[in-house]
Design a protein around this motif. Sequence first.
Motif, PDB file in Angstrom:
ATOM      1  N   LEU A  38      -3.769   5.108   8.087  1.00 54.14           N
ATOM      2  CA  LEU A  38      -1.909   5.855   8.196  1.00 54.14           C
ATOM      3  C   LEU A  38      -0.856   4.543   7.578  1.00 54.14           C
ATOM      4  O   LEU A  38      -0.543   4.808   6.474  1.00 54.14           O
ATOM      5  CB  LEU A  38      -1.912   7.006   9.430  1.00 54.14           C
ATOM      6  N   PRO A  39      -0.642   4.250   8.786  1.00 52.22           N
ATOM      7  CA  PRO A  39       0.325   3.401   8.311  1.00 52.22           C
ATOM      8  C   PRO A  39       0.372   2.571   6.571  1.00 52.22           C
ATOM      9  O   PRO A  39       1.193   2.655   5.684  1.00 52.22           O
ATOM     10  CB  PRO A  39       0.611   2.540   9.175  1.00 52.22           C
ATOM     11  N   ILE A  40      -0.679   1.934   6.391  1.00 53.76           N
ATOM     12  CA  ILE A  40      -1.619   1.187   5.443  1.00 53.76           C
ATOM     13  C   ILE A  40      -1.272   2.541   3.658  1.00 53.76           C
ATOM     14  O   ILE A  40      -0.539   1.912   3.033  1.00 53.76           O
ATOM     15  CB  ILE A  40      -2.207   0.681   5.172  1.00 53.76           C
ATOM     16  N   ALA A  41      -1.848   3.361   3.984  1.00 58.90           N
ATOM     17  CA  ALA A  41      -1.825   4.523   3.287  1.00 58.90           C
ATOM     18  C   ALA A  41      -0.149   5.415   2.843  1.00 58.90           C
ATOM     19  O   ALA A  41      -0.338   4.844   1.439  1.00 58.90           O
ATOM     20  CB  ALA A  41      -2.780   5.706   3.681  1.00 58.90           C
ATOM     21  N   LEU A  42       0.596   5.314   3.947  1.00 54.76           N
ATOM     22  CA  LEU A  42       2.087   5.146   3.761  1.00 54.76           C
ATOM     23  C   LEU A  42       2.468   4.507   3.101  1.00 54.76           C
ATOM     24  O   LEU A  42       3.464   4.458   1.876  1.00 54.76           O
ATOM     25  CB  LEU A  42       2.733   5.564   5.241  1.00 54.76           C
ATOM     26  N   ASP A  43       2.319   3.373   3.538  1.00 53.15           N
ATOM     27  CA  ASP A  43       2.588   2.271   2.645  1.00 53.15           C
ATOM     28  C   ASP A  43       2.321   1.733   0.957  1.00 53.15           C
ATOM     29  O   ASP A  43       3.830   1.969  -0.247  1.00 53.15           O
ATOM     30  CB  ASP A  43       2.532   1.543   2.670  1.00 53.15           C
ATOM     31  N   ALA A  44       1.340   1.962   0.783  1.00 54.26           N
ATOM     32  CA  ALA A  44       0.512   3.011  -0.643  1.00 54.26           C
ATOM     33  C   ALA A  44       1.738   3.571  -1.327  1.00 54.26           C
ATOM     34  O   ALA A  44       1.665   3.638  -2.692  1.00 54.26           O
ATOM     35  CB  ALA A  44      -0.922   1.993  -0.097  1.00 54.26           C
ATOM     36  N   LEU A  45       1.335   4.440  -1.049  1.00 58.29           N
ATOM     37  CA  LEU A  45       1.850   6.139  -1.556  1.00 58.29           C
ATOM     38  C   LEU A  45       3.288   5.901  -1.763  1.00 58.29           C
ATOM     39  O   LEU A  45       3.846   5.993  -2.862  1.00 58.29           O
ATOM     40  CB  LEU A  45       1.783   7.150  -0.906  1.00 58.29           C
ATOM     41  N   ALA A  46       4.238   4.595  -1.220  1.00 59.98           N
ATOM     42  CA  ALA A  46       5.737   4.561  -1.290  1.00 59.98           C
ATOM     43  C   ALA A  46       5.261   3.993  -2.338  1.00 59.98           C
ATOM     44  O   ALA A  46       6.734   3.824  -3.618  1.00 59.98           O
ATOM     45  CB  ALA A  46       6.548   3.790  -0.089  1.00 59.98           C
ATOM     46  N   ALA A  47       5.132   2.422  -2.517  1.00 56.63           N
ATOM     47  CA  ALA A  47       4.574   1.880  -4.226  1.00 56.63           C
ATOM     48  C   ALA A  47       3.696   2.407  -5.206  1.00 56.63           C
ATOM     49  O   ALA A  47       3.538   1.603  -6.157  1.00 56.63           O
ATOM     50  CB  ALA A  47       4.038   0.685  -3.870  1.00 56.63           C
ATOM     51  N   ARG A  48       4.072   4.164  -5.313  1.00 59.10           N
ATOM     52  CA  ARG A  48       3.573   5.033  -6.018  1.00 59.10           C
ATOM     53  C   ARG A  48       1.253   4.883  -6.498  1.00 59.10           C
ATOM     54  O   ARG A  48       0.990   4.900  -8.031  1.00 59.10           O
ATOM     55  CB  ARG A  48       4.054   4.858  -7.248  1.00 59.10           C
ATOM     56  N   CYS A  49       0.807   4.416  -5.291  1.00 57.44           N
ATOM     57  CA  CYS A  49      -0.459   4.071  -5.860  1.00 57.44           C
ATOM     58  C   CYS A  49      -1.586   5.974  -5.402  1.00 57.44           C
ATOM     59  O   CYS A  49      -1.047   6.627  -4.212  1.00 57.44           O
ATOM     60  CB  CYS A  49      -1.142   3.267  -4.978  1.00 57.44           C
ATOM     61  N   ASP A  50      -2.492   5.355  -5.824  1.00 59.20           N
ATOM     62  CA  ASP A  50      -3.879   7.182  -5.836  1.00 59.20           C
ATOM     63  C   ASP A  50      -4.031   5.539  -4.813  1.00 59.20           C
ATOM     64  O   ASP A  50      -4.641   4.096  -4.700  1.00 59.20           O
ATOM     65  CB  ASP A  50      -4.483   7.091  -6.740  1.00 59.20           C
ATOM     66  N   LEU A  51      -5.248   6.225  -3.990  1.00 61.64           N
ATOM     67  CA  LEU A  51      -5.429   6.241  -2.227  1.00 61.64           C
ATOM     68  C   LEU A  51      -7.057   5.761  -2.680  1.00 61.64           C
ATOM     69  O   LEU A  51      -7.787   7.339  -2.951  1.00 61.64           O
ATOM     70  CB  LEU A  51      -5.299   6.616  -1.496  1.00 61.64           C
ATOM     71  N   LEU A  52      -7.914   5.234  -2.632  1.00 59.25           N
ATOM     72  CA  LEU A  52      -9.504   5.361  -2.559  1.00 59.25           C
ATOM     73  C   LEU A  52      -9.397   4.879  -0.857  1.00 59.25           C
ATOM     74  O   LEU A  52      -9.458   3.629  -0.365  1.00 59.25           O
ATOM     75  CB  LEU A  52     -10.693   4.513  -3.463  1.00 59.25           C
ATOM     76  N   LEU A  53      -9.926   5.626   0.225  1.00 54.86           N
ATOM     77  CA  LEU A  53      -9.552   5.219   1.825  1.00 54.86           C
ATOM     78  C   LEU A  53     -11.463   5.736   2.221  1.00 54.86           C
ATOM     79  O   LEU A  53     -12.112   6.288   1.937  1.00 54.86           O
ATOM     80  CB  LEU A  53      -9.057   6.699   2.034  1.00 54.86           C
ATOM     81  N   GLU A  54     -11.627   4.345   3.089  1.00 49.42           N
ATOM     82  CA  GLU A  54     -12.632   4.492   3.508  1.00 49.42           C
ATOM     83  C   GLU A  54     -12.731   5.393   4.963  1.00 49.42           C
ATOM     84  O   GLU A  54     -11.641   5.905   5.391  1.00 49.42           O
ATOM     85  CB  GLU A  54     -13.147   2.730   4.380  1.00 49.42           C
ATOM     86  N   LYS A  55     -14.393   5.351   5.462  1.00 54.21           N
ATOM     87  CA  LYS A  55     -13.896   6.868   6.443  1.00 54.21           C
ATOM     88  C   LYS A  55     -14.310   5.992   8.084  1.00 54.21           C
ATOM     89  O   LYS A  55     -14.765   4.961   7.667  1.00 54.21           O
ATOM     90  CB  LYS A  55     -15.388   7.632   6.215  1.00 54.21           C
ATOM     91  N   PRO A  56     -14.103   6.655   8.891  1.00 51.89           N
ATOM     92  CA  PRO A  56     -12.838   7.466   8.891  1.00 51.89           C
ATOM     93  C   PRO A  56     -11.927   7.146   8.409  1.00 51.89           C
ATOM     94  O   PRO A  56     -11.571   6.671   9.040  1.00 51.89           O
ATOM     95  CB  PRO A  56     -13.195   7.931  10.508  1.00 51.89           C
TER      96      PRO A  56
END
Length: 405
Positions: free
Chosen positions: A79-97
Amino acid sequence: MTVRVALIGANGHGRWHRRRLAPRHESGAIAFVGIAEPNPLDPDPPVPPGTRLFPDHHTLLAETRPDVVVICTPPGTHLPIALDALAARCDLLLEKPPLLSLADHTRLVAALAEAGRSCQVGFQALASAAYDELCAAVEGGALGTVTGIAAVASWQRDDAYYARSPWAGRRAVDGALINPLGHAVMQSLALADRVCSASRYAPLVTGGGAYLDAEQSVPKTLEVERYRTRPIESDDTAVLRLTGQGRPPVVVAVTLAGEELIPGEITVTGTRGSATLEYPTDRLRLPGDPGMREVPGRVDLLDNLLAHRADRAGVPLRAALAATAGFTAVVEALGAAPAPAALGDGVVADLGAGPQRVRSIRGINGVLRRAAEQHALPSELGVPWAHPPHTENSLQTTGPGTARK
């Protein structure tokens, strides 16, 4: 303009992503601009020339400005890494879980909507032609009214597997249902969603995978029996049953302490017959088929994400984060459930020695098959070593500050 892609978490399973990214970089399909990895980088596979290395994702995002980031870090950091990436205007490929709680799931879905970005989750079996054909048969009525969905898988993992990382075998982030055999859980839940979409609800997204909103896609009741053959916090053997919300019952019976290999089978049973998908191999049997047949073709999840970026309205994601709320509800419930029951030497046999030692539960394959066929738990089948199940009756409302039943 070439899409700039970065990888956060490049060892362990991150090596698989490196193998997928390198040829795309070399062909010019993407620019593999950077890796964030705090530990010494495994030398295999080699990093393409020009790919920069960073000790943390903050520096990577600031200095490489990627368009897409692949996040392959311990689940609690997603979650924190994804939020940082969104703030940098990135799309995400997130591993499971992808996430460990429904509260986190809701937060990230909202952040994606606010940022106008997209998140694909690494459930690659959802992008197979075999899965599409099974969904078409279910939604087209070939099985009649669906009465149940069951998955069974029997794998073996050695002692070295549980020493591979600090979070291996940890209760909240690992376990047969959550990690190595999480595909069986997600595939079964996705099929149940397709049944509901066809029979009760209008799908929110079509083309490559209709899905329901979070409230609709989370089953009401979870029953689970979890077992371990080693001194670990998580289970290596589990049977899960999910019911409620007008959905067909879902049973997932899996082990990492198996006998002969069962790669992973999902059987959908209906009033007119049944169908079975072997999801790791993309083999399928529909009513009228003489046996299992291979259905070739998978859409690569990164390629799908890149195509979606180019046409967000016309190309749906095959494994969108929004479609994984049910899986996250299961992860959260298992993280808060009692510790798995230990199985003793009278039930378990050792195969091999040293780091390659495998623990195998005697007769486990038969137990798992019976559980899947009868949509039952081992304790209901009279298995001598079985313990009473743990039950959650309100998965939709579980979350921080909410009492669990």
